[in-house]
Write a protein that holds these residues in place. Structure first.
Motif, PDB file in Angstrom:
ATOM      1  N   LEU A  29       0.811  -1.217   0.000  1.00  0.00           N
ATOM      2  CA  LEU A  29       0.000   0.000   0.000  1.00  0.00           C
ATOM      3  C   LEU A  29       0.846   1.269   0.000  1.00  0.00           C
ATOM      4  O   LEU A  29       0.519   2.247  -0.684  1.00  0.00           O
ATOM      5  N   HIS A  30       1.944   1.266   0.746  1.00  0.00           N
ATOM      6  CA  HIS A  30       2.696   2.500   0.966  1.00  0.00           C
ATOM      7  C   HIS A  30       3.984   2.601   0.148  1.00  0.00           C
ATOM      8  O   HIS A  30       4.622   3.655   0.180  1.00  0.00           O
ATOM      9  N   LEU A  31       4.364   1.547  -0.550  1.00  0.00           N
ATOM     10  CA  LEU A  31       5.608   1.622  -1.314  1.00  0.00           C
ATOM     11  C   LEU A  31       5.483   0.988  -2.698  1.00  0.00           C
ATOM     12  O   LEU A  31       5.707   1.648  -3.714  1.00  0.00           O
ATOM     13  N   VAL A  32       5.128  -0.268  -2.756  1.00  0.00           N
ATOM     14  CA  VAL A  32       5.211  -1.015  -4.018  1.00  0.00           C
ATOM     15  C   VAL A  32       4.157  -0.551  -5.018  1.00  0.00           C
ATOM     16  O   VAL A  32       4.488  -0.226  -6.175  1.00  0.00           O
ATOM     17  N   ASP A  33       2.889  -0.533  -4.608  1.00  0.00           N
ATOM     18  CA  ASP A  33       1.831  -0.144  -5.546  1.00  0.00           C
ATOM     19  C   ASP A  33       2.000   1.280  -6.060  1.00  0.00           C
ATOM     20  O   ASP A  33       1.852   1.519  -7.271  1.00  0.00           O
ATOM     21  N   PRO A  34       2.320   2.276  -5.205  1.00  0.00           N
ATOM     22  CA  PRO A  34       2.559   3.624  -5.745  1.00  0.00           C
ATOM     23  C   PRO A  34       3.723   3.672  -6.728  1.00  0.00           C
ATOM     24  O   PRO A  34       3.664   4.394  -7.728  1.00  0.00           O
ATOM     25  N   ALA A  35       4.788   2.906  -6.460  1.00  0.00           N
ATOM     26  CA  ALA A  35       5.946   2.914  -7.352  1.00  0.00           C
ATOM     27  C   ALA A  35       5.591   2.371  -8.730  1.00  0.00           C
ATOM     28  O   ALA A  35       5.945   2.960  -9.763  1.00  0.00           O
ATOM     29  N   PHE A  36       4.873   1.249  -8.784  1.00  0.00           N
ATOM     30  CA  PHE A  36       4.565   0.620 -10.069  1.00  0.00           C
ATOM     31  C   PHE A  36       3.396   1.301 -10.774  1.00  0.00           C
ATOM     32  O   PHE A  36       3.348   1.309 -12.015  1.00  0.00           O
ATOM     33  N   ALA A  37       2.464   1.868 -10.025  1.00  0.00           N
ATOM     34  CA  ALA A  37       1.292   2.485 -10.649  1.00  0.00           C
ATOM     35  C   ALA A  37       1.646   3.786 -11.366  1.00  0.00           C
ATOM     36  O   ALA A  37       1.014   4.154 -12.361  1.00  0.00           O
ATOM     37  N   ASN A  38       2.674   4.479 -10.892  1.00  0.00           N
ATOM     38  CA  ASN A  38       3.003   5.790 -11.450  1.00  0.00           C
ATOM     39  C   ASN A  38       4.519   5.918 -11.615  1.00  0.00           C
ATOM     40  O   ASN A  38       5.112   6.927 -11.241  1.00  0.00           O
ATOM     41  N   TYR A  39       5.134   4.901 -12.217  1.00  0.00           N
ATOM     42  CA  TYR A  39       6.599   4.867 -12.246  1.00  0.00           C
ATOM     43  C   TYR A  39       7.209   5.960 -13.127  1.00  0.00           C
ATOM     44  O   TYR A  39       8.346   6.362 -12.924  1.00  0.00           O
ATOM     45  N   LEU A  50      13.740   1.389  -4.390  1.00  0.00           N
ATOM     46  CA  LEU A  50      13.151   0.894  -3.143  1.00  0.00           C
ATOM     47  C   LEU A  50      11.855   0.128  -3.413  1.00  0.00           C
ATOM     48  O   LEU A  50      11.500  -0.793  -2.671  1.00  0.00           O
ATOM     49  N   GLY A  51      11.146   0.529  -4.484  1.00  0.00           N
ATOM     50  CA  GLY A  51       9.934  -0.210  -4.854  1.00  0.00           C
ATOM     51  C   GLY A  51      10.236  -1.646  -5.232  1.00  0.00           C
ATOM     52  O   GLY A  51       9.501  -2.569  -4.862  1.00  0.00           O
ATOM     53  N   LEU A  52      11.340  -1.864  -5.966  1.00  0.00           N
ATOM     54  CA  LEU A  52      11.743  -3.228  -6.311  1.00  0.00           C
ATOM     55  C   LEU A  52      12.174  -4.017  -5.071  1.00  0.00           C
ATOM     56  O   LEU A  52      11.825  -5.191  -4.916  1.00  0.00           O
TER      57      LEU A  52
END
Length: 463
Positions: free
Chosen positions: A210-220, A230-232
Motif C-alpha cells: 500500500l505505501h511503497l510497491v503499488d505507488p511505485a509501479f502504478a506511477n513509475y 526501493l519499490g523493487l
C-alpha cells in the motif's frame, strides 16, 4: 474463504471441535475431505468438479501404471490430461493471443476470439501434487493407495490447496495411514505459526504494498529513481512475506489437525548465489522442477547440462504465469545459474566467508530484486518502462512515507534475525500464564483478522 478472514477461522474451529470427538481415522479423513471440498468450492462451486476429475483420473492412472503391462502409456495419459487441463485454463488464451499477433505480422486477417476462461485458484499447485503421485509410482518409489478417498484428501487438503507448499504423495500419504492427533506442543506450534503468518501478511506485506510497491509501479514515470529502486526491494520483501505468510498459516493449520507440511522457505535473501537462492526460495516448487523435470531431462549426466538448466528455469518462469515477462524471468535465472555452474567448474566461484560472503549476498539480492520487475510488471513493456524510469528519473524529488520506510526496515530486520531467536521469543510468549496468554493471543488474532484488507489477496493465488 481467505486465510485472513474471520470466516476461515470459524470454519477451522468448527472442524477442530468436530474432530475432537472423533476417534476413527476413517471418519476424520471423511470430515477433512468434505471440509476441503467445501473450502475450495467457496471460491467458486464449479472448481469442485475440476478438482474431482483431476483426482479420479490420476488415481486410476496410478493403479494402471503399477498393475498394467503398459505403465508408460498410463503415465503419458496422466501427464497429457493433467498438463492439458492446466494448459487450457492457464495458457490457452496466451497461445491464442500470440497466434493472432503472428497472423497480424504476416498481414493475415485474424478472427481469433479470446475465450472467457476463469482460472481455477490453486490449479498449478494441485496439478503438480497429483503428478508427483503418478510419476513416483512409475519410478517404483511409491505404491498406489487402495482408497480413492485417501488420494482425494491428499490432492485437496485445504490448508495448502490454494497456494502450497506443493506436497508430494510420498510425504503426505503415509500420514493418512493412522489416526493423527496434535499434541500440546504441536497445538502450540500451530497457533504460533498462524499468528506469525498473519503478522507477516497483514502488518508487513500488505503495508509494503500500500505505501511503497503499488505507488511505485502504478506511477513509475513520475517517481524518483530512488523510490523505484526501493519499490523493487520492497516488492521482493512483499512477495516473500506474503507467500511465506501463507505457508506459515497452512503449516499451522495442518499441525493443529495433526499433520505436517514441509518448510517452504529458508531466508532466501541471505543466499550468496542465484543457485543458492533457488535452494532457499519456494523449496517445494524448485525441488519439484529439479527432481521431475531437470533430472528427467538428464540433469548433469545426460544431454547438455546447460540446456537442461535453461529448459527447467524457463518452465519455472512459465509456471508462474502466461506471459513473455515470465518466460524472460525464467530464462534470466536459468542463464545466471548456468553461468555460476560454469564458473564453479572452472574453480572461479568458491564458497566465501566474512566480508566477501556479505558482498556475495548483496550482489545476489540486487540481481534477484532487479529481475523481480518482470515478476511484478503486467508485461514486458511495463517492465522495460520501469527500468528505463530508474535510469532517467534521477532528478525527480525522492518521496517515501514514514509508514512505507518503517515497514521496509522491519521486513529487512525480520528476515535477518536467526530463526532460533524468533523461536525463543515465541516460547517466552507461550510460557506466559494461561490467564494472560489466552486472552492476549485471542485479541492479537482477532485484531490481525479485523485489520486485514479484503482487497489484498495472497499474491500466489494467481498462480
Amino acid at each position: 474463504m481467505s486465510f485472513t478472514s474471520l470466516h476461515f477461522y470459524v470454519f477451522l474451529l468448527a472442524i477442530l471441535a468436530l474432530l475432537s470427538v472423533i476417534d476413527s481415522n476413517r471418519q476424520k479423513k471423511a470430515i477433512l475431505l468434505l471440509a476441503s471440498y467445501w473450502f475450495y468450492m467457496s471460491w467458486d462451486w464449479r472448481f469442485g468438479g475440476l478438482l474431482l476429475l483431476m483426482t479420479v483420473v490420476n488415481f486410476y492412472c496410478g493403479r494402471q501404471i503399477r498393475f498394467s503391462a503398459q505403465p508408460k502409456l498410463w503415465l503419458s495419459l496422466s501427464l497429457v490430461f493433467s498438463l492439458g487441463v492446466l494448459g487450457l485454463f492457464k495458457y490457452f488464451n496466451f497461445f491464442l493471443d500470440n497466434l493472432s499477433s503472428i497472423a497480424a505480422l504476416l498481414g493475415m486477417a485474424s478472427h481469433i476470439n479470446i475465450l472467457q476462461i476463469l482460472l481455477p485458484v490453486g490449479i498449478s499447485f494441485y496439478t503438480f501434487q497429483a503428478l508427483s503421485y503418478t510419476i513416483d509410482i512409475y519410478r517404483r518409489e511409491l505404491e498406489p493407495v487402495n482408497a480413492l478417498a485417501d488420494f482425494a484428501l491428499f490432492v485437496s487438503f485445504f490448508p495448502q490447496l490454494v497456494a502450497g507448499p506443493i506436497v508430494r504423495a510420498s510425504y503426505f500419504l503415509p500420514q493418512l495411514t493412522q489416526m493423527q492427533r496434535a499434541t500440546a506442543v504441536e497445538q502450540r506450534d500451530g497457533v504460533l505459526l498462524i499468528i506469525r503468518g498473519l503478522i507477516k501478511k497483514v502488518l508487513l506485506a500488505d503495508v509494503l504494498a500500500l505505501h511503497l510497491v503499488d505507488p511505485a509501479f502504478a506511477n513509475y514515470q513520475q517517481q524518483s529513481s530512488w523510490l523505484l529502486i526501493l519499490g523493487l526491494i520492497g516488492y521482493s520483501f512483499q512477495v516473500y512475506l506474503d507467500f511465506s505468510a501463507y505457508t506459515d498459516i497452512a503449516r499451522g493449520c495442518a499441525r493443529l489437525l495433526g499433520y505436517q507440511l514441509p518448510v517452504n522457505f529458508n531466508r532466501p535473501y541471505l543466499a550468496d548465489t542465484i543457485s543458492n537462492f533457488w535452494q532457499r526460495w519456494h523449496i517445494s516448487m524448485s525441488s519439484f522442477f529439479r527432481d521431475y523435470l531437470y533430472y528427467g531431462l538428464g540433469g548433469s549426466k545426460k544431454g547438455n547440462v546447460y540446456v537442461n538448466l535453461l529448459i527447467t528455469f524457463v518452465a519455472i518462469g512459465v509456471w508462474h504465469g502466461a506471459g513473455w515477462n515470465f518466460v524472460l524471468y525464467g530464462l534470466c535465472h536459468g542463464l545466471l545459474v548456468a553461468l555460476e555452474r560454469w564458473l564453479r567448474e572452472k574453480g572461479w566461484l568458491v564458497q566465501q566467508t566474512g566480508w566477501r560472503w556479505a558482498l556475495a549476498v548483496g550482489r545476489t539480492f540486487m540481481l534477484v530484486c532487479l529481475l523481480r520487475v518482470m515478476f511484478r510488471a503486467e508485461d514486458l513493456q511495463q517492465a522495460g518502462g520501469y527500468l528505463l524510469a530508474i535510469w532517467q528519473n534521477t532528478a525527480v524529488p525522492f518521496q517515501l512515507t514514514a509508514v512505507g520506510a518503517t515497514a521496509l526496515l522491519l521486513a529487512v530486520l525480520l528476515h535477518g534475525i536467526a530463526p532460533r531467536y524468533l523461536e525463543q521469543w515465541q516460547l517466552r510468549l507461550y510460557n506466559w500464564p494461561l490467564l494472560v496468554k489466552a486472552p492476549a493471543l485471542l485479541v492479537l488474532l482477532y485484531g490481525l483478522i479485523v485489520f486485514a484488507s479484503a482487497e489484498a489477496p495472497f499474491i500466489y493465488f494467481q498462480f
